[in-house]
Design a protein around this motif. Structure first.
Motif, PDB file in Angstrom:
ATOM      1  N   PHE A   1     -28.607 -13.960   3.143  1.00 13.70           N
ATOM      2  CA  PHE A   1     -27.647 -12.862   3.002  1.00 13.70           C
ATOM      3  C   PHE A   1     -28.300 -11.506   3.253  1.00 13.70           C
ATOM      4  O   PHE A   1     -27.646 -10.578   3.754  1.00 13.70           O
ATOM      5  CB  PHE A   1     -26.998 -12.912   1.623  1.00 13.70           C
ATOM      6  CG  PHE A   1     -25.997 -14.029   1.486  1.00 13.70           C
ATOM      7  CD1 PHE A   1     -24.818 -14.024   2.216  1.00 13.70           C
ATOM      8  CD2 PHE A   1     -26.237 -15.101   0.644  1.00 13.70           C
ATOM      9  CE1 PHE A   1     -23.907 -15.053   2.112  1.00 13.70           C
ATOM     10  CE2 PHE A   1     -25.327 -16.141   0.533  1.00 13.70           C
ATOM     11  CZ  PHE A   1     -24.157 -16.112   1.269  1.00 13.70           C
TER      12      PHE A   1
ATOM     13  N   SER B   1     -17.472 -19.455   4.155  1.00 11.79           N
ATOM     14  CA  SER B   1     -18.903 -19.365   3.918  1.00 11.79           C
ATOM     15  C   SER B   1     -19.364 -20.400   2.901  1.00 11.79           C
ATOM     16  O   SER B   1     -19.208 -20.212   1.693  1.00 11.79           O
ATOM     17  CB  SER B   1     -19.274 -17.956   3.436  1.00 11.79           C
ATOM     18  OG  SER B   1     -20.642 -17.900   3.118  1.00 11.79           O
TER      19      SER B   1
ATOM     20  N   MET C   1     -16.960 -11.273   3.962  1.00  9.74           N
ATOM     21  CA  MET C   1     -17.820 -11.909   2.955  1.00  9.74           C
ATOM     22  C   MET C   1     -18.063 -10.977   1.771  1.00  9.74           C
ATOM     23  O   MET C   1     -18.174 -11.420   0.619  1.00  9.74           O
ATOM     24  CB  MET C   1     -19.143 -12.341   3.588  1.00  9.74           C
ATOM     25  CG  MET C   1     -19.001 -13.470   4.609  1.00  9.74           C
ATOM     26  SD  MET C   1     -20.499 -13.769   5.581  1.00  9.74           S
ATOM     27  CE  MET C   1     -21.541 -14.562   4.388  1.00  9.74           C
TER      28      MET C   1
ATOM     29  N   VAL D   1     -24.258 -12.011  -4.109  1.00  9.59           N
ATOM     30  CA  VAL D   1     -24.126 -11.983  -2.648  1.00  9.59           C
ATOM     31  C   VAL D   1     -23.918 -10.565  -2.141  1.00  9.59           C
ATOM     32  O   VAL D   1     -24.548 -10.138  -1.154  1.00  9.59           O
ATOM     33  CB  VAL D   1     -22.970 -12.899  -2.199  1.00  9.59           C
ATOM     34  CG1 VAL D   1     -22.691 -12.707  -0.712  1.00  9.59           C
ATOM     35  CG2 VAL D   1     -23.307 -14.355  -2.480  1.00  9.59           C
TER      36      VAL D   1
ATOM     37  N   GLN E   1     -21.874 -19.003   0.474  1.00  7.38           N
ATOM     38  CA  GLN E   1     -21.355 -18.115  -0.562  1.00  7.38           C
ATOM     39  C   GLN E   1     -20.527 -18.870  -1.596  1.00  7.38           C
ATOM     40  O   GLN E   1     -20.641 -18.630  -2.798  1.00  7.38           O
ATOM     41  CB  GLN E   1     -20.498 -17.025   0.085  1.00  7.38           C
ATOM     42  CG  GLN E   1     -20.102 -15.909  -0.863  1.00  7.38           C
ATOM     43  CD  GLN E   1     -19.463 -14.748  -0.128  1.00  7.38           C
ATOM     44  OE1 GLN E   1     -19.099 -14.858   1.046  1.00  7.38           O
ATOM     45  NE2 GLN E   1     -19.319 -13.624  -0.804  1.00  7.38           N
TER      46      GLN E   1
END
Length: 593
Positions: free
Chosen positions: A283, A132, A374, A36, A135
């Motif tokens: 992303f 998220s 994030m 990510v 994620q």
């Protein structure tokens, strides 16, 4: 010519997007920081504010959000309605508590620090309380942790967060200063739409999708499975979008409705590649949308707000995790895992901006805060992993199965069932490798001089380290009522020469394990129940020949009933084969062959 140039531009953008993904994901994987973060950094560099290789991040983001929809569909395929019902407390109690408490805590923080109106602070603070899904869920899946206790609770929270989009959008609409557009659903209309949409999807799953899959299965065209899977996802998402709800919620419900379909394995295999690519694009687009001008103008403020966001959510989630029964170590992992902001924050900030509750600068500022939070998740998970290892090392000597000698038999689960089976096998002179995932079981076994190795014995990589490729048999003796053919088929394919034996909790689990062909399944109480019935009949002076005939007939009927249930996919099938029912087949225990 214009169309030709548009196609060429699209292909060139694709080259830059996929090239950035390839380079930066490989780099960050090698650094141990996760995919990510690589996608986010790659998106920042190729985006309009650095190299400018790819523009129009909003279009890419809108397209890539299909990846989140596909992710929720695949997760739904792993959760049958009965299993989802068992999770209802975590979904509606723990999930609701997390959304409300985190949202209100962040609302109070923003109101105190930023000088916003209470309406602006509320429509910013509540979305920041969401995490998220894009994620966290892939991270849990890739590490094989989705079925752990903290993994199930984390998923329950994420699912409720998705459900909460409806009331959060309702709050934004209720506080809106903008003129209401004609035809836009408001307030309780959204709730009614949600109920209608869910009911329609449940009915469609039962009466349309399952029969359609059965038809496709008879045709045996793989491409049709891909089409049906994508059709189910797109149709369910489009319905929810039409009703003003979360498209991902519709895809999840469609997945749950197909969770007990015999074709769900084909659907999962066909849809998963699309999910992986589109989540990567998502992303990348998030990185491209990061407003570096806002970051450069307010670096300390954004870093401070991101740190406060992570800290507040981690404290609240850790407290809730402990209140809902998690031990310290998994509670810490769950708190850090869910501490970031989520992708739905961008949606709700945009809605708040359109409702004239916040200005574009505030939307960009808190969008940057969410993106930065994030980016912290891979680092936080490294910390959580070290904390977990340090704690377990201080509590018990937990050795990896890699340290075990190569043996002919591997027994997974060393509870009351595994102890008996392993001792009998060892009494025959065969060496056995014992594996369990519970430290307290390992400690107790150590007290009796039995070496048990630590790990999740349903994971292929762990079994490989334990020597499964050289083993003649693997016995799954743990009390895992969620174990099904999905977990066994990859093990069969990886170790084709190794025989598999499984303890099943009951008839339902036996049926769930049936698709794994060639696996020997034993219901855990079947033989003891038969023995107890025999003892009772002997005590009642029943003739031995009669007892043998009754037991043999019971076994025959039980196998036949299991076959009928498996073929029909219905637990009520073959009810006439059981004794004592109104429609039971006649049986004369005194009759002779």
């Amino acid at each position: 010519m214009n169309e030709h140039h548009m196609a060429g531009d699209a292909m060139l953008s694709g080259v830059f997007l996929l090239g950035a993904a390839l380079v930066f994901v490989l780099l960050f994987r090698r650094l141990g920081l996760g995919a990510v973060l690589g996608y986010l950094v790659g998106g920042i560099l190729i985006g309009p504010q650095v190299l400018g290789l790819v523009g129009d991040a909003n279009t890419i983001l809108g397209f890539a959000e299909i990846g989140i929809i596909l992710l929720l569909f695949l997760v739904g395929l792993e959760l049958s309605p009965s299993r989802l019902w068992r999770m209802r407390r975590d979904i509606f109690a723990l999930g609701a508590a997390q959304v409300v408490l985190c949202g209100l805590a962040l609302f109070a923080l923003i109101l105190a620090l930023m000088g916003f109106t209470w309406q602006a602070a509320l429509v910013i603070g509540l979305p920041l309380g969401l995490s998220s899904t894009a994620q966290v869920l892939p991270l849990l899946q890739s590490q094989g942790r989705l079925k752990t206790e903290f993994g199930q609770k984390s998923f329950s929270i994420l699912l409720f967060q998705d459900l909460s989009i409806v009331p959060l959008l309702t709050i934004v609409a209720a506080l809106s200063r903008a003129p209401v557009e004609a035809g836009t659903p408001q307030g309780f209309q959204l709730v009614l739409n949600a109920a209608i949409g869910i009911a329609v999807l449940i009915a469609a799953g039962k009466y349309v999708l399952n029969p359609l899959l059965a038809l496709v299965g008879r045709v045996s065209e793989r491409e049709l499975f891909v089409i049906v899977g994508l059709f189910a996802v797109c149709a369910s998402a489009a319905l929810m979008e039409y009703l003003g709800l979360s498209p991902a919620l519709g895809a999840f419900i469609a997945g749950v409705m197909l969770a007990e379909s015999p074709y769900r394995h084909e659907l999962e295999a066909d849809v998963d590649p699309f999910r992986s690519i589109l989540l990567g694009l998502f992303f990348l687009a998030v990185g491209m949308m990061l407003d570096l001008g806002v970051v450069a103008a307010n670096p300390l403020l954004i870093i401070g707000l991101a740190a406060a966001l992570v800290a507040v959510k981690a404290v609240v989630i850790y407290t809730l995790a402990r209140l809902f029964g998690l031990d310290n170590s998994p509670a810490v992992i769950m708190a850090l895992l869910l501490s970031q902001g989520g992708e739905f924050g961008f949606v709700l900030f945009s809605a708040a901006e359109g409702a004239l509750l916040i200005d574009p600068a505030a939307s960009s500022l808190f969008g940057a805060v969410v993106t930065l939070s994030m980016a912290t998740t891979p680092f936080l998970m490294l910390i959580a992993g070290r904390l977990a290892r340090r704690r377990t090392e201080s509590e018990a000597e937990l050795d990896d199965p890699e340290a075990s000698p190569v043996t002919s038999v591997i027994v997974v689960g060393h509870g009351r069932f595994g102890q008996t089976t392993s001792q009998i096998i060892q009494a025959s002179g065969r060496e056995v490798t014992l594996i369990d995932i519970k430290p307290d079981v390992i400690n107790l076994s150590n007290e009796f001089g039995r070496k048990v190795f630590y790990g999740d014995g349903t994971r292929v990589d762990l079994l490989r380290r334990a020597g499964a490729a050289e083993a003649s048999a693997i016995l799954f003796c743990m009390d895992d009522r969620e174990l099904d053919a999905d977990a066994l088929v990859p093990i069969q394919e990886t170790f084709p020469k190794t025989k598999l034996f499984v303890r099943a909790y009951d008839r339902r689990q036996s049926l769930a394990l049936q698709p794994a062909k060639g696996v020997k399944i034993r219901r855990e109480v079947l033989e003891s129940a038969i023995c107890l019935a025999r003892d009772t009949l002997e005590a009642l002076d029943c003739d031995e020949a009669k007892i043998e005939r009754v037991v043999d007939e019971y076994r025959r009927r039980d196998l036949e009933r299991m076959r009928l249930q498996r073929e029909a996919g219905d637990l009520h099938a073959g009810s006439s084969m059981s004794f004592g029912g109104e429609d039971s087949e006649d049986f004369d225990p005194l009759a002779t062959e």
